[in-house]
Scaffold this active site. Structure first.
Site, short mmCIF file in Angstrom:
data_model
loop_
_atom_site.label_atom_id
_atom_site.label_comp_id
_atom_site.label_asym_id
_atom_site.label_seq_id
_atom_site.Cartn_x
_atom_site.Cartn_y
_atom_site.Cartn_z
N ASP A 52 1.05 -1.07 -0.05
CA ASP A 52 -0.07 0.09 -0.10
C ASP A 52 0.87 1.41 0.11
O ASP A 52 1.94 1.40 0.55
CB ASP A 52 -0.82 -0.17 1.35
CG ASP A 52 -1.96 1.00 1.15
OD1 ASP A 52 -2.35 1.60 0.10
OD2 ASP A 52 -2.93 1.23 2.10
N ARG A 71 -0.90 8.84 -10.26
CA ARG A 71 -0.93 7.81 -9.21
C ARG A 71 -0.46 6.57 -9.70
O ARG A 71 0.65 5.65 -9.16
CB ARG A 71 -2.35 7.28 -8.96
CG ARG A 71 -3.32 8.21 -8.06
CD ARG A 71 -4.82 7.75 -7.75
NE ARG A 71 -4.50 6.32 -7.34
CZ ARG A 71 -4.46 6.00 -6.27
NH1 ARG A 71 -4.27 6.86 -5.41
NH2 ARG A 71 -4.37 4.65 -5.90
N HIS A 83 2.65 3.15 -9.10
CA HIS A 83 2.61 1.45 -9.56
C HIS A 83 3.76 0.98 -9.90
O HIS A 83 4.38 0.02 -9.69
CB HIS A 83 1.45 1.28 -10.11
CG HIS A 83 -0.09 1.62 -9.41
ND1 HIS A 83 -0.25 1.27 -8.03
CD2 HIS A 83 -1.33 2.09 -9.54
CE1 HIS A 83 -1.39 1.54 -7.60
NE2 HIS A 83 -2.02 2.24 -8.68
N TRP A 139 -11.20 -3.69 -8.70
CA TRP A 139 -12.00 -3.53 -10.01
C TRP A 139 -12.64 -2.21 -9.72
O TRP A 139 -12.92 -1.63 -11.05
CB TRP A 139 -12.89 -4.50 -10.48
CG TRP A 139 -12.09 -5.81 -10.49
CD1 TRP A 139 -12.15 -6.98 -9.91
CD2 TRP A 139 -11.29 -6.11 -11.80
NE1 TRP A 139 -11.43 -7.93 -10.42
CE2 TRP A 139 -10.93 -7.50 -11.69
CE3 TRP A 139 -11.28 -5.48 -13.01
CZ2 TRP A 139 -10.07 -8.15 -12.45
CZ3 TRP A 139 -10.33 -6.19 -14.01
CH2 TRP A 139 -9.97 -7.75 -13.55
N LEU A 158 12.75 -20.15 -3.73
CA LEU A 158 11.69 -19.28 -3.33
C LEU A 158 10.42 -19.58 -4.01
O LEU A 158 10.55 -19.49 -5.31
CB LEU A 158 12.49 -17.83 -3.39
CG LEU A 158 11.36 -16.50 -2.94
CD1 LEU A 158 10.94 -16.54 -1.85
CD2 LEU A 158 11.92 -15.14 -3.64
N ARG A 207 2.13 -4.87 5.96
CA ARG A 207 1.32 -3.93 5.42
C ARG A 207 2.14 -2.47 5.45
O ARG A 207 2.37 -2.18 6.44
CB ARG A 207 -0.05 -3.72 5.85
CG ARG A 207 -0.76 -2.79 5.06
CD ARG A 207 -2.24 -2.54 5.44
NE ARG A 207 -2.82 -1.75 4.65
CZ ARG A 207 -4.14 -1.88 3.83
NH1 ARG A 207 -4.89 -2.88 4.31
NH2 ARG A 207 -4.46 -1.15 3.14
N ARG A 227 -4.94 -2.68 8.58
CA ARG A 227 -6.01 -3.37 8.16
C ARG A 227 -5.41 -4.73 7.58
O ARG A 227 -4.49 -4.53 6.86
CB ARG A 227 -7.11 -2.79 7.28
CG ARG A 227 -7.64 -1.45 7.58
CD ARG A 227 -8.82 -1.12 6.56
NE ARG A 227 -8.04 -0.24 5.19
CZ ARG A 227 -8.18 0.94 5.40
NH1 ARG A 227 -8.63 1.59 6.44
NH2 ARG A 227 -7.49 1.81 4.46
N ILE A 228 -6.54 -5.68 7.36
CA ILE A 228 -6.10 -6.91 6.42
C ILE A 228 -6.62 -6.77 5.25
O ILE A 228 -6.10 -7.29 4.26
CB ILE A 228 -6.55 -8.10 7.07
CG1 ILE A 228 -6.05 -8.16 8.59
CG2 ILE A 228 -6.12 -9.46 6.27
CD1 ILE A 228 -4.78 -8.63 8.96
N SER A 229 -7.42 -5.89 5.00
CA SER A 229 -8.23 -5.75 3.41
C SER A 229 -8.28 -6.81 2.85
O SER A 229 -8.03 -7.20 1.38
CB SER A 229 -7.35 -4.63 2.79
OG SER A 229 -7.24 -3.48 3.46
#
Ligand code: FPP
Length: 225
Positions: free
Chosen positions: A2, A15, A19, A51, A113, A160, A166-168
């Site tokens: 996040d 934004r 990413h 989405w 891995l 996170r 939060r786990i979201s």
């Protein structure tokens, strides 16, 4: 992972630039995790709920995933990384599905891995699909065997970034005893030192799995005696 959007906005960039930089952080993290002895790494790239984001951002994220996978798959393979996509892949473009299946098949015997990339994944989706498949197989009480991660260990450490606590809708079932680590660092800034800090924090946790601290310490002493 996040904080990509905020990372970009702080720099007056769109934004999606966040990413793009976020992929660099993933690339770096895979290397550092491997060097640090991590054998299983799961990154949450796109949730079932993502989405709902603006269409251009969704398209950008899908293309970014496709390009990153296409460019990195050979390198992952030569570095002994087993790639797996986790989530409802059927909603992705046909080209992406083909690429994903090819990457999974190419890397399936690698064992240095395991890299799970959660795409169109949600913890609730996973539980629902497992329940449905278990019922269809006549094994309703065995639904945990039908979860996406049934053949992998439960995570030891959850990280996170980006300051939210939060786990979201991430690995809802699998996180039952996982140590939860939250950091203010925005994902594109999360680097080698940040991972080391998280791993050091994890190393100091006493994992009790429902037992008392005394029992755990006794067992640890007996194991080294
Ligand atoms: C959350 O930050 C991040 C995402 C929804 C996308 C994460 C995806 C990547 C880093 C690319 C993954 C690619 C591969 C190949 C694994 P946010 O946009 O919610 O940030 P904000 O809270 O600052 O707005």
């Amino acid at each position: 992972m996040d904080g990509n959007g905020r990372w970009a906005q702080k720099r007056f960039l769109p934004r999606v630039a966040g990413h793009k930089q976020g992929v660099e952080a993933v690339r770096n993290l895979i290397r550092v995790a491997g060097e640090s002895g991590v054998t299983c790494l799961t990154v949450f790239a796109f949730s079932s709920e993502n989405w709902k984001r603006p269409e251009e951002e969704v398209t950008f994220l899908m293309e970014l995933f496709f390009k990153a996978l296409r460019e990195e798959v050979e390198k992952l393979h030569t570095n002994g990384v087993r790639f797996r996509a986790v989530g409802d892949i059927s909603a992705l473009s046909a080209d992406t599905q083909t690429l994903v299946r090819g990457a999974e098949s190419l890397t399936q015997h690698n064992d240095r891995l395991t890299l799970n990339v959660a795409v169109n994944y949600g913890g609730r989706w996973d539980i629902e699909q497992a329940v449905q498949r278990a019922a269809a197989a006549g094994e309703p009480t065995q639904f945990a065997n039908y979860l996406s991660f049934a053949d992998q260990p439960d995570p030891d450490l959850f990280i996170r970034t980006g300051g939210e606590r939060r786990i979201s809708n991430f690995l809802l079932w699998q996180l039952a005893y996982t140590e939860l680590y939250f950091t203010e660092t925005l994902w594109p800034d999360f680097g080698e030192t940040d991972l080391k800090v998280a791993l050091d924090w994890f190393a100091d946790r006493e994992r009790r799995f429902g037992k008392t601290g005394e029992q755990v310490r006794d067992e640890a002493q007996k194991a080294v005696a």
